[in-house]
Design an enzyme around this catalytic site. Sequence first.
Site, PDB file in Angstrom:
ATOM      1  N   HIS A 134      45.034  24.319  15.620  1.00  0.00           N
ATOM      2  CA  HIS A 134      44.092  23.532  16.066  1.00  0.00           C
ATOM      3  C   HIS A 134      42.922  23.407  15.144  1.00  0.00           C
ATOM      4  O   HIS A 134      42.570  22.301  14.794  1.00  0.00           O
ATOM      5  CB  HIS A 134      43.608  23.856  17.390  1.00  0.00           C
ATOM      6  CG  HIS A 134      42.572  22.976  18.071  1.00  0.00           C
ATOM      7  ND1 HIS A 134      42.697  21.532  18.303  1.00  0.00           N
ATOM      8  CD2 HIS A 134      41.272  23.256  18.340  1.00  0.00           C
ATOM      9  CE1 HIS A 134      41.453  21.242  18.652  1.00  0.00           C
ATOM     10  NE2 HIS A 134      40.914  22.033  18.892  1.00  0.00           N
ATOM     11  N   ASP A 173      40.090  11.854  18.906  1.00  0.00           N
ATOM     12  CA  ASP A 173      38.746  12.702  18.919  1.00  0.00           C
ATOM     13  C   ASP A 173      38.243  12.831  17.620  1.00  0.00           C
ATOM     14  O   ASP A 173      38.895  12.706  16.772  1.00  0.00           O
ATOM     15  CB  ASP A 173      38.846  13.728  19.937  1.00  0.00           C
ATOM     16  CG  ASP A 173      39.694  14.883  19.521  1.00  0.00           C
ATOM     17  OD1 ASP A 173      40.016  14.939  18.033  1.00  0.00           O
ATOM     18  OD2 ASP A 173      40.318  15.755  20.195  1.00  0.00           O
ATOM     19  N   LYS A 196      36.206  10.718  22.146  1.00  0.00           N
ATOM     20  CA  LYS A 196      36.677  11.218  23.487  1.00  0.00           C
ATOM     21  C   LYS A 196      35.638  12.195  24.121  1.00  0.00           C
ATOM     22  O   LYS A 196      34.980  13.040  23.715  1.00  0.00           O
ATOM     23  CB  LYS A 196      37.885  11.920  23.099  1.00  0.00           C
ATOM     24  CG  LYS A 196      38.500  13.019  24.207  1.00  0.00           C
ATOM     25  CD  LYS A 196      39.674  13.525  23.754  1.00  0.00           C
ATOM     26  CE  LYS A 196      39.537  14.912  23.567  1.00  0.00           C
ATOM     27  NZ  LYS A 196      40.952  15.729  23.209  1.00  0.00           N
ATOM     28  N   ARG A 198      35.693  15.568  26.937  1.00  0.00           N
ATOM     29  CA  ARG A 198      36.492  16.264  27.917  1.00  0.00           C
ATOM     30  C   ARG A 198      35.451  16.751  29.216  1.00  0.00           C
ATOM     31  O   ARG A 198      34.388  17.123  28.743  1.00  0.00           O
ATOM     32  CB  ARG A 198      36.803  17.523  27.320  1.00  0.00           C
ATOM     33  CG  ARG A 198      38.197  18.151  27.852  1.00  0.00           C
ATOM     34  CD  ARG A 198      38.642  19.244  27.058  1.00  0.00           C
ATOM     35  NE  ARG A 198      39.930  18.645  26.103  1.00  0.00           N
ATOM     36  CZ  ARG A 198      41.099  18.200  26.419  1.00  0.00           C
ATOM     37  NH1 ARG A 198      41.376  18.444  27.808  1.00  0.00           N
ATOM     38  NH2 ARG A 198      42.054  17.982  25.657  1.00  0.00           N
ATOM     39  N   ASP A 223      47.627  13.658  16.424  1.00  0.00           N
ATOM     40  CA  ASP A 223      46.694  15.032  17.007  1.00  0.00           C
ATOM     41  C   ASP A 223      47.613  16.287  16.586  1.00  0.00           C
ATOM     42  O   ASP A 223      48.609  16.113  16.260  1.00  0.00           O
ATOM     43  CB  ASP A 223      46.517  14.839  18.566  1.00  0.00           C
ATOM     44  CG  ASP A 223      45.414  15.706  18.950  1.00  0.00           C
ATOM     45  OD1 ASP A 223      44.655  16.224  18.039  1.00  0.00           O
ATOM     46  OD2 ASP A 223      44.901  15.377  20.123  1.00  0.00           O
ATOM     47  N   GLY A 229      48.853  15.623  28.006  1.00  0.00           N
ATOM     48  CA  GLY A 229      48.933  14.293  27.589  1.00  0.00           C
ATOM     49  C   GLY A 229      47.619  13.270  27.899  1.00  0.00           C
ATOM     50  O   GLY A 229      47.524  12.223  27.622  1.00  0.00           O
ATOM     51  N   THR A 231      44.749  13.240  26.532  1.00  0.00           N
ATOM     52  CA  THR A 231      43.876  12.741  25.643  1.00  0.00           C
ATOM     53  C   THR A 231      44.778  11.504  25.153  1.00  0.00           C
ATOM     54  O   THR A 231      44.195  10.387  24.605  1.00  0.00           O
ATOM     55  CB  THR A 231      44.021  13.649  24.424  1.00  0.00           C
ATOM     56  OG1 THR A 231      43.437  14.920  24.951  1.00  0.00           O
ATOM     57  CG2 THR A 231      43.275  13.278  23.135  1.00  0.00           C
TER      58      THR A 231
HETATM   59  C1  R5P Z   1      42.171  19.347  21.526  1.00  0.00           C
HETATM   60  O1  R5P Z   1      41.189  19.053  21.065  1.00  0.00           O
HETATM   61  C2  R5P Z   1      43.715  19.119  20.743  1.00  0.00           C
HETATM   62  O2  R5P Z   1      43.161  18.723  19.458  1.00  0.00           O
HETATM   63  C3  R5P Z   1      44.195  18.108  21.597  1.00  0.00           C
HETATM   64  O3  R5P Z   1      43.598  16.789  21.538  1.00  0.00           O
HETATM   65  C4  R5P Z   1      44.478  18.558  22.895  1.00  0.00           C
HETATM   66  O4  R5P Z   1      45.183  19.729  22.975  1.00  0.00           O
HETATM   67  C5  R5P Z   1      45.277  17.581  23.857  1.00  0.00           C
HETATM   68  O5  R5P Z   1      45.449  18.020  25.074  1.00  0.00           O
HETATM   69  P1  R5P Z   1      45.774  17.329  26.226  1.00  0.00           P
HETATM   70  O6  R5P Z   1      47.006  16.693  25.700  1.00  0.00           O
HETATM   71  O7  R5P Z   1      45.886  17.962  27.309  1.00  0.00           O
HETATM   72  O8  R5P Z   1      44.677  16.096  26.537  1.00  0.00           O
END
Ligand code: R5P
Length: 315
Positions: A134, A173, A196, A198, A223, A229, A231
Amino acid sequence: MKNLQKGPLIISGNAHKDLSKDIAKYIGQDLTKSEVFKFINDNTFVRILENVRERDVFIIQPTSFPVNDHIMELLIMIDAAKRASAGRITAVIPYFSYARTDKKDQPRVPITGKLIADLVTTAGADRVMLMDLHAGQVQGFFSATVDELTALPILARYFIEKKLDDIVVVSPDIGGTKRARDFANKLGAPLAIIEKRRIGNKDTVESLNIIGDVKGQSAVLFDDEINTGGTMLAGSVLLKENGVKDVYVAATHGVFPEDSIEKIVNSKEIKEVVVTNSLPINYKSEKLKILSISELLGEAIKRTNRGDSVGALFL
Ligand code: R5P
């Protein structure tokens, strides 16, 4: 006297046997026999069933579900290899869970990524092989030598071969901009960025604005990982609202807890979901494409064993 020149030995935990077998096949050998199971009292037991004395041992274990069990298995396998006098031990962790818990960004929270890294090296790993973290800085959590591989060329090749017209790469993001920029460069495509937010510590995601031109184009939302999912789903809705023709979502790691894979695959906004097999995915759909990283890992293992450049794989 280390016998690294005798070639690598591949040992698999229970996290992703198929990937381990494919890696061993690429290298041209069988997995080194081992048993990894739990006693009735929930204690994990490991036994390596072949001689590994002074050999170059690679233990394959992505931290898939159940994450904590698979981490514990990995640590115990490393310990078993060390006590069996392995010459060198490399922990191959294609998906490193807890990598997102990488800073103390709220009062009284842990840095679990660092804790797990410490445990891996304390258990006895001399080297660690990771993939598309990440945040690249997480490499520094390990005091052992780290090779961080990337599946970016594999994902890029897939989209190049698709020959999509008017393609734009979109970072879901702001934090992922550099990764998406690198991907866009490989495709020779422009870049757009979604802002984005959170909400709290929950997995709820809100997509706000798009920076860049996306109207009428085929967008690849790119990503490092797809977790719930949220995001990608929020990003896809925003892209469609802004006139994108088709939305493809792509990431190295498909974590997909609970029924999240179904939600993503069944989303009417998303045309295709493209991930690698860094984690096991037991789900089939025409809209889900799983690209293999076994040759890349196998080649990196061969080069590590021979003392050749791993970086040269990505030039
Ligand atoms: C976090 O910033 C990572 O780059 C991904 O965007 C994140 O893990 C995606 O998580 P989710 O699918 O739960 O939105």
